[in-house]
Design a protein around this motif. Structure first.
Motif, PDB file in Angstrom:
ATOM      1  N   TRP A 298       0.505  -1.574   0.039  1.00 54.35           N
ATOM      2  CA  TRP A 298      -0.403   0.170  -0.069  1.00 54.35           C
ATOM      3  C   TRP A 298       0.519   1.487  -0.028  1.00 54.35           C
ATOM      4  O   TRP A 298       0.606   2.418  -0.266  1.00 54.35           O
ATOM      5  CB  TRP A 298      -0.872   0.101   0.921  1.00 54.35           C
ATOM      6  CG  TRP A 298      -1.935  -0.697   1.413  1.00 54.35           C
ATOM      7  CD1 TRP A 298      -2.085  -2.075   1.333  1.00 54.35           C
ATOM      8  CD2 TRP A 298      -3.744  -0.534   0.400  1.00 54.35           C
ATOM      9  NE1 TRP A 298      -2.934  -2.947   1.436  1.00 54.35           N
ATOM     10  CE2 TRP A 298      -3.854  -1.685   0.705  1.00 54.35           C
ATOM     11  CE3 TRP A 298      -3.933   0.724   0.261  1.00 54.35           C
ATOM     12  CZ2 TRP A 298      -5.581  -2.105   0.290  1.00 54.35           C
ATOM     13  CZ3 TRP A 298      -5.607   0.471  -0.283  1.00 54.35           C
ATOM     14  CH2 TRP A 298      -6.562  -0.702   0.190  1.00 54.35           C
ATOM     15  N   ALA A 299       1.924   1.124   0.317  1.00 58.39           N
ATOM     16  CA  ALA A 299       3.040   2.673   0.693  1.00 58.39           C
ATOM     17  C   ALA A 299       2.998   3.518  -0.756  1.00 58.39           C
ATOM     18  O   ALA A 299       2.157   4.388  -0.809  1.00 58.39           O
ATOM     19  CB  ALA A 299       4.015   2.048   0.634  1.00 58.39           C
ATOM     20  N   ASP A 300       2.987   2.993  -2.350  1.00 62.91           N
ATOM     21  CA  ASP A 300       3.043   3.521  -3.233  1.00 62.91           C
ATOM     22  C   ASP A 300       2.012   4.847  -3.331  1.00 62.91           C
ATOM     23  O   ASP A 300       2.616   5.833  -3.227  1.00 62.91           O
ATOM     24  CB  ASP A 300       3.645   2.688  -4.559  1.00 62.91           C
ATOM     25  CG  ASP A 300       5.151   2.586  -4.849  1.00 62.91           C
ATOM     26  OD1 ASP A 300       5.697   3.305  -3.691  1.00 62.91           O
ATOM     27  OD2 ASP A 300       5.444   2.101  -5.090  1.00 62.91           O
TER      28      ASP A 300
ATOM     29  N   ARG B 212       1.137   7.301  -0.371  1.00 64.76           N
ATOM     30  CA  ARG B 212       2.122   8.657  -0.900  1.00 64.76           C
ATOM     31  C   ARG B 212       1.705   9.176  -1.381  1.00 64.76           C
ATOM     32  O   ARG B 212       1.266  10.705  -1.598  1.00 64.76           O
ATOM     33  CB  ARG B 212       3.486   7.672  -1.221  1.00 64.76           C
ATOM     34  CG  ARG B 212       4.320   7.641   0.118  1.00 64.76           C
ATOM     35  CD  ARG B 212       5.716   7.353  -0.196  1.00 64.76           C
ATOM     36  NE  ARG B 212       6.696   6.532   0.804  1.00 64.76           N
ATOM     37  CZ  ARG B 212       7.293   5.114   0.832  1.00 64.76           C
ATOM     38  NH1 ARG B 212       6.759   4.548   0.117  1.00 64.76           N
ATOM     39  NH2 ARG B 212       7.622   4.776   1.664  1.00 64.76           N
ATOM     40  N   ARG B 213       1.059   8.833  -2.560  1.00 65.15           N
ATOM     41  CA  ARG B 213       0.671   9.340  -4.206  1.00 65.15           C
ATOM     42  C   ARG B 213      -0.397  10.228  -3.385  1.00 65.15           C
ATOM     43  O   ARG B 213      -1.180  11.034  -4.104  1.00 65.15           O
ATOM     44  CB  ARG B 213       0.093   8.492  -4.810  1.00 65.15           C
ATOM     45  CG  ARG B 213       1.601   7.681  -5.813  1.00 65.15           C
ATOM     46  CD  ARG B 213       1.402   7.875  -7.421  1.00 65.15           C
ATOM     47  NE  ARG B 213       0.073   7.011  -7.288  1.00 65.15           N
ATOM     48  CZ  ARG B 213       0.448   5.477  -6.554  1.00 65.15           C
ATOM     49  NH1 ARG B 213       1.553   4.762  -7.296  1.00 65.15           N
ATOM     50  NH2 ARG B 213      -0.364   4.154  -7.304  1.00 65.15           N
ATOM     51  N   ALA B 214      -1.368   8.848  -2.498  1.00 68.48           N
ATOM     52  CA  ALA B 214      -2.712  10.148  -1.555  1.00 68.48           C
ATOM     53  C   ALA B 214      -2.533  11.225  -0.617  1.00 68.48           C
ATOM     54  O   ALA B 214      -3.505  11.994  -0.316  1.00 68.48           O
ATOM     55  CB  ALA B 214      -3.260   9.235  -1.082  1.00 68.48           C
ATOM     56  N   GLY B 215      -0.764  11.079  -0.547  1.00 68.15           N
ATOM     57  CA  GLY B 215      -1.121  12.412   0.167  1.00 68.15           C
ATOM     58  C   GLY B 215      -0.868  11.873   1.968  1.00 68.15           C
ATOM     59  O   GLY B 215      -0.330  13.274   2.732  1.00 68.15           O
ATOM     60  N   ALA B 216      -0.213  10.327   2.557  1.00 68.26           N
ATOM     61  CA  ALA B 216      -0.269  10.558   3.396  1.00 68.26           C
ATOM     62  C   ALA B 216       0.819  10.315   3.810  1.00 68.26           C
ATOM     63  O   ALA B 216       1.718  10.229   2.890  1.00 68.26           O
ATOM     64  CB  ALA B 216      -0.716   8.750   3.998  1.00 68.26           C
ATOM     65  N   GLN B 217       1.238  10.031   4.774  1.00 70.99           N
ATOM     66  CA  GLN B 217       2.985  10.016   5.436  1.00 70.99           C
ATOM     67  C   GLN B 217       2.445   8.613   5.611  1.00 70.99           C
ATOM     68  O   GLN B 217       2.592   7.819   6.670  1.00 70.99           O
ATOM     69  CB  GLN B 217       3.287  11.040   6.555  1.00 70.99           C
ATOM     70  CG  GLN B 217       2.856  12.099   6.941  1.00 70.99           C
ATOM     71  CD  GLN B 217       3.444  12.998   5.902  1.00 70.99           C
ATOM     72  OE1 GLN B 217       3.513  13.240   5.080  1.00 70.99           O
ATOM     73  NE2 GLN B 217       5.207  12.650   5.714  1.00 70.99           N
ATOM     74  N   VAL B 218       4.226   8.033   5.307  1.00 71.79           N
ATOM     75  CA  VAL B 218       4.212   6.966   5.434  1.00 71.79           C
ATOM     76  C   VAL B 218       5.633   6.350   6.036  1.00 71.79           C
ATOM     77  O   VAL B 218       6.795   7.386   5.798  1.00 71.79           O
ATOM     78  CB  VAL B 218       4.896   5.842   4.094  1.00 71.79           C
ATOM     79  CG1 VAL B 218       5.082   4.561   4.089  1.00 71.79           C
ATOM     80  CG2 VAL B 218       3.316   6.509   3.175  1.00 71.79           C
TER      81      VAL B 218
END
Length: 297
Positions: free
Chosen positions: A246-248, A251-257
């Motif tokens: 789910w990481a990419d 990140r593309r959605a704006g969440a912090q990972v």
């Protein structure tokens, strides 16, 4: 005994009765009833108890339902192998997968199959846990399964291939800073709110383990569908624990990972029944194993 009789039997089991099965199969209900009556006569047993307009599986029917599914799978494997000899790999493979495994490696395997085996169609069925994936494969509902499990999946007649270690990550709402840099420790979770899946999933097990030792971790929302976790995180309802597949997207959605220090990892497995696979299933298995071997190198 004819294949059609077994298909009718399994359809009645899966659709919950003669009426719904007849509608799904596009056959007249009297024809369906006659076929099952003939099958019962040939087997010398009662498969269903007729209670009013309802059909309830008998003890013998329950014992034979999974076996019927497996026989149909084996017949499909035989037919697909015959087709593959003359026309190349083609057909459909039913794959059971947990949500993280459906992202990776299943998505990449499907893309690779489209390039090298365009005649193969992959149909995925979602499962909440590795236990459910294994059950779906052993019952014949799916030919192949992909799941995450700390222990090698087991079952009579089951083959399990190790694929890789997926990493479990912390995902927080946009602009939320946690820990130092791109990594966090369990202690950094103190006082945080979380959106988590229901019990029996690997991610929920990790949350419960952290919550047992870290003070003030708050369960903000519990969801049955894992795909709802990321949208809730993006809305600021809480943080989430997610596999690296789910990481990419996060990140593309704006969440912090964030990665955990030390890393939290879970072995990923591909499972199928011992014995013959359809040509389509064999292609899926070989493609998935090759992809994971390439990434390991």
């Amino acid at each position: 005994m004819e294949r059609r009789q077994l298909e009718y039997f399994v359809a009645i089991v899966e659709h919950g009765g003669f009426t719904h099965a007849a509608r799904a199969l596009h056959v007249a209900q009297p024809s369906l009833s006659r076929a099952i009556g003939k099958l019962e006569h040939e087997l010398g047993i009662t498969l269903f108890h007729r209670v009013g307009r309802n059909a309830v599986l008998s003890a013998a029917g329950e014992a034979l339902a999974d076996r019927a599914r497996l026989v149909l799978r084996d017949l499909d494997a035989f037919r697909a192998a015959a087709r593959a000899i003359g026309a190349g790999t083609a057909g459909r493979v039913d794959v059971a997968a947990t949500s993280s495994s459906a992202l990776e490696p299943v998505t990449s395997a499907v893309a690779e199959l489209r390039r090298h085996h365009p005649g193969v169609t992959v149909s995925t069925s979602s499962a909440l846990s590795a236990t459910e994936v294994v059950a779906m494969v052993l019952q014949g509902r799916c030919e192949v399964g992909v799941c995450g499990s700390a222990e090698r999946p087991t079952g009579q007649g089951l083959v399990a291939h190790y694929l890789r270690d997926e990493e479990l990550l912390l995902v927080t709402p946009p602009g939320t800073a946690v820990g130092t840099g791109t990594s966090v420790t369990p202690a950094d979770l103190r006082g945080m709110r979380f959106v988590v899946t229901k019990p029996a999933t690997a991610v929920r097990t990790l949350f419960d383990r952290f919550a047992a030792t870290v003070d003030d971790m708050v369960l903000a929302a519990e969801v049955g569908d894992r795909s709802a976790v990321l949208p809730m995180v993006l809305k600021g309802i809480g943080a989430g624990l997610m596999p690296d597949g789910w990481a990419d997207l996060a990140r593309r959605a704006g969440a912090q990972v964030y990665h955990f220090n030390p890393p939290e990892r879970l072995a990923q497995w591909l499972v199928h029944r011992r014995g013959g696979l359809t040509a389509a299933a064999s292609a899926f298995v070989e493609t998935t194993l090759a992809l994971c071997d390439q990434r390991a190198d």
